[in-house]
Design a protein around this motif. Structure first.
Motif, PDB file in Angstrom:
ATOM      1  N   HIS A 176       0.926  -1.153  -0.118  1.00 60.28           N
ATOM      2  CA  HIS A 176       0.014   0.000  -0.105  1.00 60.28           C
ATOM      3  C   HIS A 176       0.929   1.178   0.068  1.00 60.28           C
ATOM      4  CE1 HIS A 176      -0.370  -0.487   4.819  1.00 60.28           C
ATOM      5  NE2 HIS A 176       0.909  -0.667   4.290  1.00 60.28           N
ATOM      6  N   ARG A 202       0.321  -6.795  -4.680  1.00 59.12           N
ATOM      7  CA  ARG A 202      -0.078  -7.793  -3.457  1.00 59.12           C
ATOM      8  C   ARG A 202      -0.160  -9.270  -4.100  1.00 59.12           C
ATOM      9  NH1 ARG A 202      -4.954  -4.591  -0.313  1.00 59.12           N
ATOM     10  NH2 ARG A 202      -3.744  -2.686   0.086  1.00 59.12           N
ATOM     11  N   GLU A 204      -1.725 -11.899  -4.714  1.00 63.51           N
ATOM     12  CA  GLU A 204      -3.257 -12.431  -4.638  1.00 63.51           C
ATOM     13  C   GLU A 204      -3.741 -12.634  -5.972  1.00 63.51           C
ATOM     14  OE1 GLU A 204      -6.476  -9.151  -3.847  1.00 63.51           O
ATOM     15  OE2 GLU A 204      -5.156  -8.477  -2.585  1.00 63.51           O
ATOM     16  N   HIS A 210      -9.885  -7.420  -8.419  1.00 62.54           N
ATOM     17  CA  HIS A 210      -8.441  -7.639  -7.887  1.00 62.54           C
ATOM     18  C   HIS A 210      -7.355  -7.741  -8.914  1.00 62.54           C
ATOM     19  CE1 HIS A 210     -11.306  -8.548  -4.582  1.00 62.54           C
ATOM     20  NE2 HIS A 210     -10.308  -7.735  -3.965  1.00 62.54           N
ATOM     21  N   GLU A 211      -6.295  -6.635  -8.786  1.00 59.61           N
ATOM     22  CA  GLU A 211      -5.240  -6.936  -9.835  1.00 59.61           C
ATOM     23  C   GLU A 211      -4.099  -7.144  -8.547  1.00 59.61           C
ATOM     24  OE1 GLU A 211      -3.479  -7.357 -12.298  1.00 59.61           O
ATOM     25  OE2 GLU A 211      -4.797  -6.530 -13.990  1.00 59.61           O
ATOM     26  N   PHE A 214      -1.137  -2.678  -8.954  1.00 55.88           N
ATOM     27  CA  PHE A 214      -2.443  -1.457  -9.062  1.00 55.88           C
ATOM     28  C   PHE A 214      -2.067  -0.362  -8.365  1.00 55.88           C
ATOM     29  CE2 PHE A 214      -4.285  -1.779  -4.855  1.00 55.88           C
ATOM     30  CZ  PHE A 214      -3.672  -3.133  -4.367  1.00 55.88           C
ATOM     31  N   GLU A 218      -2.615   8.015  -1.090  1.00 53.96           N
ATOM     32  CA  GLU A 218      -2.406   8.067   0.145  1.00 53.96           C
ATOM     33  C   GLU A 218      -2.759   9.590   0.703  1.00 53.96           C
ATOM     34  OE1 GLU A 218      -2.082   5.227   1.792  1.00 53.96           O
ATOM     35  OE2 GLU A 218      -1.900   5.944   3.629  1.00 53.96           O
ATOM     36  N   PHE A 256      -7.933  -0.545  10.618  1.00 56.98           N
ATOM     37  CA  PHE A 256      -6.647  -0.422   9.933  1.00 56.98           C
ATOM     38  C   PHE A 256      -5.659  -0.185  11.217  1.00 56.98           C
ATOM     39  CE2 PHE A 256      -9.475   1.179   6.909  1.00 56.98           C
ATOM     40  CZ  PHE A 256      -9.167   0.361   5.856  1.00 56.98           C
ATOM     41  N   PHE A 258      -3.123   1.128  11.843  1.00 58.93           N
ATOM     42  CA  PHE A 258      -2.169   2.396  11.770  1.00 58.93           C
ATOM     43  C   PHE A 258      -3.041   3.746  11.781  1.00 58.93           C
ATOM     44  CE2 PHE A 258      -3.296   2.379   7.470  1.00 58.93           C
ATOM     45  CZ  PHE A 258      -3.232   0.826   6.884  1.00 58.93           C
ATOM     46  N   VAL A 259      -4.579   3.438  12.057  1.00 62.13           N
ATOM     47  CA  VAL A 259      -5.414   4.598  12.525  1.00 62.13           C
ATOM     48  C   VAL A 259      -6.364   4.209  13.628  1.00 62.13           C
ATOM     49  CG1 VAL A 259      -5.605   5.670  10.202  1.00 62.13           C
ATOM     50  CG2 VAL A 259      -6.865   3.752  10.500  1.00 62.13           C
ATOM     51  N   GLY A 290     -10.621   3.818   2.614  1.00 63.61           N
ATOM     52  CA  GLY A 290     -10.258   3.700   4.055  1.00 63.61           C
ATOM     53  C   GLY A 290      -9.752   4.944   4.454  1.00 63.61           C
ATOM     54  N   ALA A 313      -5.309  10.278   8.179  1.00 65.22           N
ATOM     55  CA  ALA A 313      -4.953   9.472   6.933  1.00 65.22           C
ATOM     56  C   ALA A 313      -6.030   9.077   6.238  1.00 65.22           C
ATOM     57  CB  ALA A 313      -3.939   8.660   7.253  1.00 65.22           C
ATOM     58  N   PHE A 314      -5.919   8.716   4.826  1.00 66.09           N
ATOM     59  CA  PHE A 314      -6.806   8.068   3.970  1.00 66.09           C
ATOM     60  C   PHE A 314      -6.177   7.518   2.792  1.00 66.09           C
ATOM     61  CE2 PHE A 314      -6.811  12.598   2.922  1.00 66.09           C
ATOM     62  CZ  PHE A 314      -6.513  12.652   1.585  1.00 66.09           C
ATOM     63  N   GLY A 315      -6.768   6.653   2.203  1.00 69.78           N
ATOM     64  CA  GLY A 315      -6.227   5.774   1.110  1.00 69.78           C
ATOM     65  C   GLY A 315      -7.277   4.949   0.233  1.00 69.78           C
ATOM     66  N   ARG A 320     -10.093   1.472  -8.676  1.00 66.07           N
ATOM     67  CA  ARG A 320     -11.392   1.200  -8.353  1.00 66.07           C
ATOM     68  C   ARG A 320     -12.450   2.530  -8.650  1.00 66.07           C
ATOM     69  NH1 ARG A 320     -15.154  -1.293  -5.615  1.00 66.07           N
ATOM     70  NH2 ARG A 320     -16.231  -0.072  -3.983  1.00 66.07           N
TER      71      ARG A 320
HETATM   72  C1  FA5 Z   1      -5.241   0.203   2.215  1.00 64.66           C
HETATM   73  O1  FA5 Z   1      -4.493  -0.378   1.683  1.00 64.66           O
HETATM   74  C2  FA5 Z   1      -5.013   1.119   3.318  1.00 64.66           C
HETATM   75  N1  FA5 Z   1      -3.479   1.265   3.281  1.00 64.66           N
HETATM   76  C3  FA5 Z   1      -5.788   2.111   3.049  1.00 64.66           C
HETATM   77  C4  FA5 Z   1      -5.671   3.302   4.245  1.00 64.66           C
HETATM   78  C5  FA5 Z   1      -4.998   4.347   4.161  1.00 64.66           C
HETATM   79  C6  FA5 Z   1      -6.620   3.140   5.422  1.00 64.66           C
HETATM   80  C7  FA5 Z   1      -4.865   5.321   5.091  1.00 64.66           C
HETATM   81  C8  FA5 Z   1      -6.754   4.180   6.450  1.00 64.66           C
HETATM   82  C9  FA5 Z   1      -5.814   5.310   6.267  1.00 64.66           C
HETATM   83  P1  FA5 Z   1      -7.080  -1.601   1.512  1.00 64.66           P
HETATM   84  O2  FA5 Z   1      -6.475  -2.577   1.751  1.00 64.66           O
HETATM   85  O3  FA5 Z   1      -8.593  -1.688   1.858  1.00 64.66           O
HETATM   86  O4  FA5 Z   1      -6.493  -0.554   2.559  1.00 64.66           O
HETATM   87  O5  FA5 Z   1      -7.234  -1.214   0.204  1.00 64.66           O
HETATM   88  C10 FA5 Z   1      -7.349   0.267  -0.261  1.00 64.66           C
HETATM   89  C11 FA5 Z   1      -7.998   0.149  -1.690  1.00 64.66           C
HETATM   90  O6  FA5 Z   1      -7.115  -0.333  -2.539  1.00 64.66           O
HETATM   91  C12 FA5 Z   1      -9.237  -0.661  -1.724  1.00 64.66           C
HETATM   92  O7  FA5 Z   1     -10.276   0.101  -1.249  1.00 64.66           O
HETATM   93  C13 FA5 Z   1      -9.446  -0.963  -3.220  1.00 64.66           C
HETATM   94  O8  FA5 Z   1      -9.959   0.169  -3.909  1.00 64.66           O
HETATM   95  C14 FA5 Z   1      -7.876  -1.051  -3.562  1.00 64.66           C
HETATM   96  N2  FA5 Z   1      -7.438  -2.550  -3.738  1.00 64.66           N
HETATM   97  C15 FA5 Z   1      -7.088  -3.317  -2.625  1.00 64.66           C
HETATM   98  N3  FA5 Z   1      -6.718  -4.595  -3.157  1.00 64.66           N
HETATM   99  C16 FA5 Z   1      -6.768  -4.359  -4.601  1.00 64.66           C
HETATM  100  C17 FA5 Z   1      -6.462  -5.319  -5.711  1.00 64.66           C
HETATM  101  N4  FA5 Z   1      -6.090  -6.411  -5.473  1.00 64.66           N
HETATM  102  N5  FA5 Z   1      -6.619  -4.584  -7.050  1.00 64.66           N
HETATM  103  C18 FA5 Z   1      -7.083  -3.505  -7.051  1.00 64.66           C
HETATM  104  N6  FA5 Z   1      -7.537  -2.692  -6.042  1.00 64.66           N
HETATM  105  C19 FA5 Z   1      -7.432  -3.251  -4.821  1.00 64.66           C
END
Ligand code: FA5
Length: 346
Positions: A176, A202, A204, A210-211, A214, A218, A256, A258-259, A290, A313-315, A320
């Motif tokens: 991330h 990732r 996966e 899901h990729e 990707f 942040e 999460f 970290f928050v 998130g 923080a947000f991400g 998507r």
């Molecule tokens: C995170 O990666 C956290 N770092 C986000 C965050 C940041 C939360 C700061 C709080 C504060 P998550 O694993 O849910 O969270 O991934 C965030 C976004 O990445 C998802 O909502 C989705 O849109 C995208 N994402 C996750 N996995 C995949 C994937 N395999 N392929 C494509 N998009 C993905």
């Protein structure tokens, strides 16, 4: 003999004006001026004429010969000039023809989306920065309050870099963009307001949503007296500029490491206006990112005093957003390099 000479001249002139090519002209020259021509024959026969006729006929024959030679040269020049003019005409450029189209590239839809996201945050006073895709385990996990053995690590399985020596610190492809929170706070004291777009990895299985490679973005804001209200205000503004001014935004508790507190951000469905449809899976809401208040332990890891400063923080996932906004049903289309798909974003 004089009559024959005159008739010959007449015939020669008629055929000369009919000669249109250099080949026809050469045949004419051989026939009327060549060594075996009738004219040469006649000139050779002059000796057999009675002496009193000889000068007259001889003068007439020579005059006809030189007249035909002059006519030949003129005709030759005319034919050459015509050939040159035809060649120039053949090469001429028709300036009225429409031009051939020059192929022009366009930005990839993911690049376009990153620009759209970062432009919104720039207008809200955020700086845009980028960071390394190959990351230390420390920044990707440890300093984000995800110690070794923490169950949250299973959620973000990744590709590890094989260390050259046992003692080396573990390295990985970042799962991330959150490690940049710590990197930024380490090198800059508050106030901080940054957005970090970038590629993440990732381990996966890929499917329609899901990729394994990707893009995410942040966001981080740290300062004195930063509260959840600031987080909500920022996200409200961003979401409405991205998905439409009429949109409602929902914050629900989420986890999460970290928050604290952590939230997931939902937007009411712009297809059915929240009534429930197949696009939002009948829920009326679409999850878009998130977020949360930066965990005090993360501030500490980065060398920032959590008693004095707070932050949010947000991400979210870049693809998507594109999937949602363009109603694309398969994320794999973005990187399949099918020009028919990509052209739709040109
Ligand atoms: C995170 O990666 C956290 N770092 C986000 C965050 C940041 C939360 C700061 C709080 C504060 P998550 O694993 O849910 O969270 O991934 C965030 C976004 O990445 C998802 O909502 C989705 O849109 C995208 N994402 C996750 N996995 C995949 C994937 N395999 N392929 C494509 N998009 C993905």
């Amino acid at each position: 003999m004089l009559d024959r000479l005159r008739a010959l001249e007449q015939e020669a002139r008629t055929l000369l004006s009919a000669a249109a090519t250099s080949e026809e002209l050469e045949r004419w020259r051989i026939r009327f001026l060549g060594r075996k021509s009738e004219l040469s024959d006649l000139l050779r026969q002059l000796g057999s004429l009675p002496p009193e006729e000889r000068p007259k006929v001889g003068a007439a024959a020579n005059q006809i010969k030189s007249a035909l030679e002059t006519a030949f040269t003129e005709r030759q020049r005319a034919i050459e000039a015509a050939a040159r003019a035809a060649a120039i005409a053949a090469e001429a450029v028709d300036v009225t023809l429409p031009g051939r189209p020059v192929p022009i590239g366009a930005l990839h839809p993911t690049t376009q989306m990153i620009r759209r996201i970062t432009e919104i945050f720039s207008s809200l006073g955020f700086d845009i920065v980028t960071g390394p895709e190959v990351e230390w385990d420390y920044y990707n996990f440890e300093a984000l309050n995800i110690p070794r053995g923490h169950p949250a690590r299973d959620q973000w399985d990744t590709f590890w870099i094989t260390p050259e020596e046992e003692s080396e610190r573990p390295m990985l492809l970042r799962t991330h963009t959150s490690p940049m929170q710590v990197r930024i706070m380490e090198r800059q004291q508050p106030p901080i307001r940054v957005v970090v777009p970038g590629r993440v990895y990732r381990y996966e299985a890929t499917d329609a949503t899901h990729e394994s490679v990707f893009f995410q973005f942040e966001g981080l804001a740290v300062g004195e007296g930063v509260t959840m209200a600031d987080l909500k205000g920022t996200i409200y503004t961003f979401v409405r500029r991205m998905f439409g001014e009429r949109r409602r935004v929902r914050f629900r508790c989420d986890f999460f490491p970290f928050v604290e507190p952590g939230v997931d951000v939902g937007v009411d469905c712009w297809v059915c206006d929240g009534a429930g449809c197949s696009f939002c899976r009948r829920s009326g809401w679409i999850e878009v990112m998130g977020a949360g208040m930066v965990h005090p332990r993360v501030l500490e890891y980065a060398g920032i005093d959590p008693k004095r400063y707070t932050g949010f923080a947000f991400g979210g996932g870049v693809e998507r957003f594109s999937l949602l906004l363009h109603r694309i049903d398969d994320i794999r289309l973005f990187y399949a390099n099918d020009i028919r798909f990509l052209r739709q974003f040109a």
